[in-house]
Motif scaffolding. Structure first.
Motif, PDB file in Angstrom:
ATOM      1  N   ALA A  68     -61.934 -43.736  14.304  1.00  9.83           N
ATOM      2  CA  ALA A  68     -61.346 -43.455  15.613  1.00  9.83           C
ATOM      3  C   ALA A  68     -62.306 -43.811  16.741  1.00  9.83           C
ATOM      4  CB  ALA A  68     -60.945 -41.981  15.699  1.00  9.83           C
ATOM      5  N   THR A  69     -63.590 -43.470  16.596  1.00 13.35           N
ATOM      6  CA  THR A  69     -64.554 -43.799  17.656  1.00 13.35           C
ATOM      7  C   THR A  69     -64.732 -45.304  17.790  1.00 13.35           C
ATOM      8  OG1 THR A  69     -66.340 -43.501  16.038  1.00 13.35           O
ATOM      9  CG2 THR A  69     -65.814 -41.633  17.448  1.00 13.35           C
ATOM     10  N   GLY A  70     -64.661 -46.019  16.673  1.00 11.99           N
ATOM     11  CA  GLY A  70     -64.764 -47.479  16.749  1.00 11.99           C
ATOM     12  C   GLY A  70     -63.600 -48.098  17.500  1.00 11.99           C
ATOM     13  N   LYS A  71     -62.383 -47.641  17.225  1.00 13.95           N
ATOM     14  CA  LYS A  71     -61.216 -48.169  17.923  1.00 13.95           C
ATOM     15  C   LYS A  71     -61.203 -47.748  19.385  1.00 13.95           C
ATOM     16  CE  LYS A  71     -59.567 -50.334  14.434  1.00 13.95           C
ATOM     17  NZ  LYS A  71     -59.538 -51.827  14.421  1.00 13.95           N
ATOM     18  N   LEU A  72     -61.671 -46.543  19.658  1.00 15.26           N
ATOM     19  CA  LEU A  72     -61.744 -46.105  21.047  1.00 15.26           C
ATOM     20  C   LEU A  72     -62.746 -46.951  21.824  1.00 15.26           C
ATOM     21  CD1 LEU A  72     -61.635 -42.431  22.195  1.00 15.26           C
ATOM     22  CD2 LEU A  72     -63.220 -43.990  23.282  1.00 15.26           C
ATOM     23  N   ASP A  73     -63.838 -47.320  21.176  1.00 16.26           N
ATOM     24  CA  ASP A  73     -64.821 -48.183  21.827  1.00 16.26           C
ATOM     25  C   ASP A  73     -64.216 -49.550  22.145  1.00 16.26           C
ATOM     26  OD1 ASP A  73     -67.830 -48.552  22.478  1.00 16.26           O
ATOM     27  OD2 ASP A  73     -67.354 -50.296  21.242  1.00 16.26           O
ATOM     28  N   GLU A  74     -63.390 -50.068  21.221  1.00 17.22           N
ATOM     29  CA  GLU A  74     -62.708 -51.335  21.497  1.00 17.22           C
ATOM     30  C   GLU A  74     -61.731 -51.185  22.657  1.00 17.22           C
ATOM     31  OE1 GLU A  74     -60.876 -52.950  18.048  1.00 17.22           O
ATOM     32  OE2 GLU A  74     -62.636 -52.664  16.775  1.00 17.22           O
ATOM     33  N   LEU A  75     -61.060 -50.044  22.716  1.00 18.17           N
ATOM     34  CA  LEU A  75     -60.099 -49.811  23.796  1.00 18.17           C
ATOM     35  C   LEU A  75     -60.785 -49.817  25.153  1.00 18.17           C
ATOM     36  CD1 LEU A  75     -57.195 -49.015  24.681  1.00 18.17           C
ATOM     37  CD2 LEU A  75     -57.869 -46.635  24.343  1.00 18.17           C
ATOM     38  N   LEU A  76     -62.023 -49.339  25.198  1.00 21.34           N
ATOM     39  CA  LEU A  76     -62.738 -49.283  26.475  1.00 21.34           C
ATOM     40  C   LEU A  76     -62.990 -50.663  27.054  1.00 21.34           C
ATOM     41  CD1 LEU A  76     -65.321 -46.432  25.758  1.00 21.34           C
ATOM     42  CD2 LEU A  76     -63.278 -46.307  27.177  1.00 21.34           C
ATOM     43  N   PHE A 131     -55.589 -53.794  16.640  1.00 18.77           N
ATOM     44  CA  PHE A 131     -55.018 -52.669  17.388  1.00 18.77           C
ATOM     45  C   PHE A 131     -55.103 -52.892  18.887  1.00 18.77           C
ATOM     46  CE2 PHE A 131     -56.549 -48.867  19.710  1.00 18.77           C
ATOM     47  CZ  PHE A 131     -55.333 -48.237  19.876  1.00 18.77           C
ATOM     48  N   VAL A 132     -56.280 -53.246  19.393  1.00 20.64           N
ATOM     49  CA  VAL A 132     -56.458 -53.411  20.831  1.00 20.64           C
ATOM     50  C   VAL A 132     -55.658 -54.603  21.332  1.00 20.64           C
ATOM     51  CG1 VAL A 132     -58.144 -53.832  22.651  1.00 20.64           C
ATOM     52  CG2 VAL A 132     -58.718 -52.310  20.764  1.00 20.64           C
ATOM     53  N   GLN A 133     -55.629 -55.698  20.537  1.00 21.46           N
ATOM     54  CA  GLN A 133     -54.867 -56.867  20.953  1.00 21.46           C
ATOM     55  C   GLN A 133     -53.376 -56.562  21.036  1.00 21.46           C
ATOM     56  OE1 GLN A 133     -57.216 -56.815  18.695  1.00 21.46           O
ATOM     57  NE2 GLN A 133     -58.810 -58.170  19.520  1.00 21.46           N
ATOM     58  N   VAL A 134     -52.886 -55.832  20.045  1.00 22.19           N
ATOM     59  CA  VAL A 134     -51.471 -55.451  20.076  1.00 22.19           C
ATOM     60  C   VAL A 134     -51.184 -54.559  21.273  1.00 22.19           C
ATOM     61  CG1 VAL A 134     -49.697 -54.143  18.848  1.00 22.19           C
ATOM     62  CG2 VAL A 134     -51.188 -55.696  17.593  1.00 22.19           C
ATOM     63  N   LEU A 135     -52.084 -53.624  21.537  1.00 24.74           N
ATOM     64  CA  LEU A 135     -51.912 -52.744  22.685  1.00 24.74           C
ATOM     65  C   LEU A 135     -51.882 -53.549  23.977  1.00 24.74           C
ATOM     66  CD1 LEU A 135     -51.927 -49.838  23.906  1.00 24.74           C
ATOM     67  CD2 LEU A 135     -54.413 -50.036  23.995  1.00 24.74           C
ATOM     68  N   GLU A 136     -52.782 -54.499  24.102  1.00 25.51           N
ATOM     69  CA  GLU A 136     -52.861 -55.289  25.327  1.00 25.51           C
ATOM     70  C   GLU A 136     -51.624 -56.156  25.511  1.00 25.51           C
ATOM     71  OE1 GLU A 136     -56.113 -58.155  27.605  1.00 25.51           O
ATOM     72  OE2 GLU A 136     -56.235 -57.857  25.440  1.00 25.51           O
ATOM     73  N   GLN A 137     -51.171 -56.808  24.437  1.00 31.55           N
ATOM     74  CA  GLN A 137     -50.023 -57.702  24.546  1.00 31.55           C
ATOM     75  C   GLN A 137     -48.735 -56.934  24.837  1.00 31.55           C
ATOM     76  OE1 GLN A 137     -49.933 -60.005  20.945  1.00 31.55           O
ATOM     77  NE2 GLN A 137     -51.899 -61.009  21.353  1.00 31.55           N
ATOM     78  N   GLN A 138     -48.605 -55.768  24.192  1.00 31.89           N
ATOM     79  CA  GLN A 138     -47.359 -55.026  24.354  1.00 31.89           C
ATOM     80  C   GLN A 138     -47.294 -54.247  25.655  1.00 31.89           C
ATOM     81  OE1 GLN A 138     -46.875 -52.536  20.933  1.00 31.89           O
ATOM     82  NE2 GLN A 138     -46.382 -54.236  19.545  1.00 31.89           N
ATOM     83  N   ASN A 139     -48.459 -53.872  26.181  1.00 27.87           N
ATOM     84  CA  ASN A 139     -48.456 -52.953  27.316  1.00 27.87           C
ATOM     85  C   ASN A 139     -49.186 -53.475  28.539  1.00 27.87           C
ATOM     86  OD1 ASN A 139     -47.281 -50.324  26.029  1.00 27.87           O
ATOM     87  ND2 ASN A 139     -48.764 -51.118  24.557  1.00 27.87           N
ATOM     88  N   LEU A 140     -50.093 -54.421  28.365  1.00 27.92           N
ATOM     89  CA  LEU A 140     -50.756 -55.023  29.517  1.00 27.92           C
ATOM     90  C   LEU A 140     -50.259 -56.433  29.794  1.00 27.92           C
ATOM     91  CD1 LEU A 140     -54.486 -53.929  29.165  1.00 27.92           C
ATOM     92  CD2 LEU A 140     -52.931 -53.380  31.017  1.00 27.92           C
ATOM     93  N   GLY A 141     -49.510 -57.007  28.873  1.00 34.03           N
ATOM     94  CA  GLY A 141     -49.063 -58.374  29.030  1.00 34.03           C
ATOM     95  C   GLY A 141     -50.148 -59.355  28.622  1.00 34.03           C
ATOM     96  N   LYS A 142     -49.949 -60.617  29.041  1.00 31.81           N
ATOM     97  CA  LYS A 142     -50.890 -61.681  28.691  1.00 31.81           C
ATOM     98  C   LYS A 142     -51.959 -61.798  29.752  1.00 31.81           C
ATOM     99  CE  LYS A 142     -52.155 -65.228  26.159  1.00 31.81           C
ATOM    100  NZ  LYS A 142     -52.653 -65.054  24.780  1.00 31.81           N
ATOM    101  N   SER A 143     -53.205 -61.544  29.364  1.00 27.81           N
ATOM    102  CA  SER A 143     -54.314 -61.647  30.315  1.00 27.81           C
ATOM    103  C   SER A 143     -54.697 -63.108  30.501  1.00 27.81           C
ATOM    104  CB  SER A 143     -55.513 -60.844  29.797  1.00 27.81           C
ATOM    105  OG  SER A 143     -56.577 -60.918  30.706  1.00 27.81           O
TER     106      SER A 143
END
Length: 698
Positions: free
Chosen positions: A115-123, A660-672
């Motif tokens: 969980a801490t590793g994925k949270l670090d990626e999310l940051l 996980f972070v890429q899916v989150l970004e594409q689905q919720n932040l769109g294409k950067s």
């Protein structure tokens, strides 16, 4: 196209600089005269046209370089089609579950580390954000303020397991408190990283997320694994005596879905292994083992139940405390007929010759009622009537857990006793005239299978007839557990349970004219058994999950303050004294000072003020609660079903997805797009350099 940092678009005004330089050539021209300029005019026309093209291309490259650089800093992106969306503005609250169940492992890696590793990626998605909050089960003060991504990343590296599990409702309420103060009325987003253990997350149906918040639930997809934990520990007898065989019973439960066979269970007493046993525990089932031990001295002894169970290890050790040979405090209250010159004092003879008992005798008409707080058993003998203060205090004594034995006077006031004992479950008490000439009636054979007589008769004599005494009753009653009876069916001795205390009623006085019960061999074990059962069952251990714990203390006063001490840790919990009971509210992790942490183990209850400061009142054992020991978790499908009516809540399939972070970004932040604009800026810069170097006009 949208921008994360639209304020950087003001940098496009810098495009006016190269354009101004291009439109106004600030270099002075110098006129040169030639004799024949016909040929030079032709060359000059061709060179001027070529240079004009070169300048326009360089201007275009420079403008595109600056524009792409500014757009890269503005971080453009194509908005997602997800209506829930994700924003880098507003406040972002991150909840990281650091409960003990996060010790579970996947591929030899703990869930907390995953969980801490994925949270670090999310940051990395919020690298420039300044309103980030990290919340754990500690609920500490430093978690109540927002910070940068780097500050949150530093906090993540120091997260440790917390002994206090939190419900999702409590977590969300805690997050909302900060969000409402930092961004009132604004749109915010919350992330929950957890294994979503069913026994600790609370009732999800009661959790209503505010429509202005967007919640992203990231489960770890935890799988049930084997886990054995101690459900309860209790002593086989109400009190422990030194140099005798004793036993402690341990109930083990299997919180997982795998059968555990031949699990070695070890008992340590004062850091010395004294007994072992093995247990087989089915999934979701329980097993009880009995461990024998022997103590050689009085006082408190530190016990531990230890077994090996991997990977969940926080509940592999259970601490408890036993007190050997506690004094049984007996108070004998007598009536006028027994005061002064009287027959043999049978009660004193029974209790005053054994160091196990602390015996005191007073006249019922003249004694300090405050001494009842320091008494386990009251023997009320030969008192004609019970009324007034005596009745009220004895009634309160029994209801607070004390035990009382009532032995009647030769001429008791049945009316006063009926009123007193009726409130304690002894019904229909009435006086009965003695048999002519006080002829004793023989006792019937007692029920040897009764728990009261479980250790009175030897097994080898269980079926042999007894030579029983006779008695002359002076009153009769109904109700209660009949312990002894006469051959005519009348009750001689009964037992009534009132709360945690007992009421014993005997039908006859102990004087020889009313029978020879007091001189019979049966009398001593019966009186011993009454005293033994009057001792409050020892509370061997407490749990940090208990909101309020009750500890018996000696001679407490209103001004006395107690503290709990373990090694270098001193805690003064919220407390109050009720009678001779000390009520303590154990602090949660967020109520402790910086650097303080409560761990399972032994704590000394000490006086913290007055002349007796530092004196240890008693030894207590604390363990972590077993709610987190049940290995049952919500799946992503179950979470979606629970939040199906709340469209602003999104549940991911699993945190363990590599993207996980890429899916989150594409689905919720769109294409950067900022990376592409940065590459384009570098490309236009190289193009400008190429134009300057390789397009050399004549």
């Amino acid at each position: 196209m949208s921008f994360v940092n639209p304020s950087f678009l003001f940098g496009l005004l810098a495009l006016a600089v190269p354009i101004a330089i291009h439109l106004f050539n600030f270099r002075r021209t110098r006129r040169v005269y030639f004799t024949n300029v016909a040929l030079l005019k032709t060359v000059q026309t061709e060179t001027k046209s070529f240079r004009r093209l070169k300048h326009w291309l360089i201007l275009l490259a420079r403008c595109l370089f600056l524009a792409c650089l500014v757009l890269a800093f503005a971080q453009p992106f194509i908005p997602s089609q997800n209506k829930l969306g994700l924003s880098r503005q507003g406040v972002t609250s991150l909840y990281l579950d650091n409960s003990y169940s996060m010790q579970n492992e996947l591929n030899e890696k703990r869930y907390l580390d995953i969980a801490t590793g994925k949270l670090d990626e999310l940051l990395t998605l919020f690298r420039n954000a300044t309103s980030l909050q990290l919340l754990t089960n500690d609920f500490s003060a430093e978690e109540q303020r927002a910070g940068t991504a780097e500050a949150v990343r530093d906090r993540v590296t120091s997260v440790r397991f917390a002994h206090t599990p939190r419900t999702l409702e409590a977590v969300y309420r805690r997050q909302r408190n900060l969000l409402s103060s930092l961004n009132p009325g604004g749109r915010n987003q919350l992330f929950w990283f957890s294994d979503f253990q069913k026994s600790t997350v609370g009732d999800l149906n009661r959790l209503q997320v505010d429509t202005t918040d967007r919640v992203f639930i990231v489960p770890l997809d935890a799988q049930p694994t084997k886990n054995i934990y101690v459900d309860s520990v209790w002593l086989s007898t109400p009190f422990i005596r030194e140099m005798q065989n004793n036993s402690v019973n341990v109930t083990l439960r299997n919180g997982g879905r795998e059968t555990v066979r031949n699990l070695p269970v070890r008992l340590y007493l004062d850091d010395t292994q004294t007994s072992t046993a093995s247990a087989n525990v089915e999934p979701g089932g329980a097993a009880t083992v009995s461990l024998n031990f022997n103590v050689t001295s009085k006082g408190f002894h530190r016990g531990r139940i230890v077994f090996e169970d991997y990977p969940i290890t926080f509940d592999n050790e259970y601490f408890f405390v036993i007190e050997a040979s506690p004094s049984i405090r007996v108070m004998h209250l007598t009536g006028p007929s027994l005061t002064g010159a009287r027959p043999v004092d049978y009660i004193r003879t029974v209790y005053s010759n054994d160091s196990l008992f602390q015996f005191r005798s007073f006249s019922a008409q003249n004694f300090d009622v405050g001494l009842l707080k320091e008494t386990d058993l009251v023997v009320l003998e030969g008192v004609p009537a019970v009324s007034g203060t005596l009745r009220n205090e004895l009634d309160r004594f029994v209801r607070q857990g004390g035990s009382i034995t009532v032995i009647p006077d030769a001429n008791p006031d049945a009316t006063s006793y009926a009123s007193f004992l009726g409130g304690l479950g002894v019904n229909g008490l009435q006086a009965t005239p003695p048999a002519p000439g006080n002829t004793p009636i023989s006792l019937a054979d007692p029920d040897r299978n009764s728990p009261f007589f479980s250790d009175v008769f030897q097994r080898s004599f269980q079926s042999e007839p007894l030579n029983l005494p006779g008695a002359v009753p002076v009153w009769r009653w109904s109700g209660g557990n009949r312990l002894l009876a006469l051959r005519d069916g009348q009750t001689l001795l009964s037992q009534n349970r009132v709360g945690s205390g007992y009421v014993y009623v005997l039908a006859n006085p102990l004087t020889p004219s009313y029978g020879n019960l007091a001189e019979h061999a049966l009398f001593v074990p019966v009186m011993y058994k009454m005293a033994a059962l009057s001792v409050r069952a020892q509370r061997t251990a407490y749990s940090f999950d208990d909101n309020l714990i009750t500890v018996p203390v000696t001679n407490p006063s209103e001004k006395t303050v107690y503290k709990l001490k373990r090694d270098k840790l001193d805690i003064i919990p919220v407390q109050r004294v009720v009678g001779n009971q000390l009520l303590l509210e154990m602090p949660k992790s967020n109520e402790l000072a910086n650097g303080q942490n409560v761990e399972a183990g032994y704590y000394e209850l000490q006086l913290s003020n007055g002349d007796g400061a530092g004196k240890t009142e008693r030894l207590l054992a604390f363990n972590h609660g077993n709610r987190e020991s049940a290995m049952d978790f919500y799946s992503a499908t179950e979470l979606r079903r629970a939040f199906a009516n709340q469209p602003n809540v999104e549940v991911f399939d699993s945190i363990q997805d590599g993207d996980f972070v890429q899916v989150l970004e594409q689905q919720n932040l769109g294409k950067s797009l900022w990376k592409y604009f940065l590459l384009a800026a570098l490309g236009f810069l190289l193009l400008e350099i190429g134009l300057v170097r390789f397009m050399k006009g004549v």
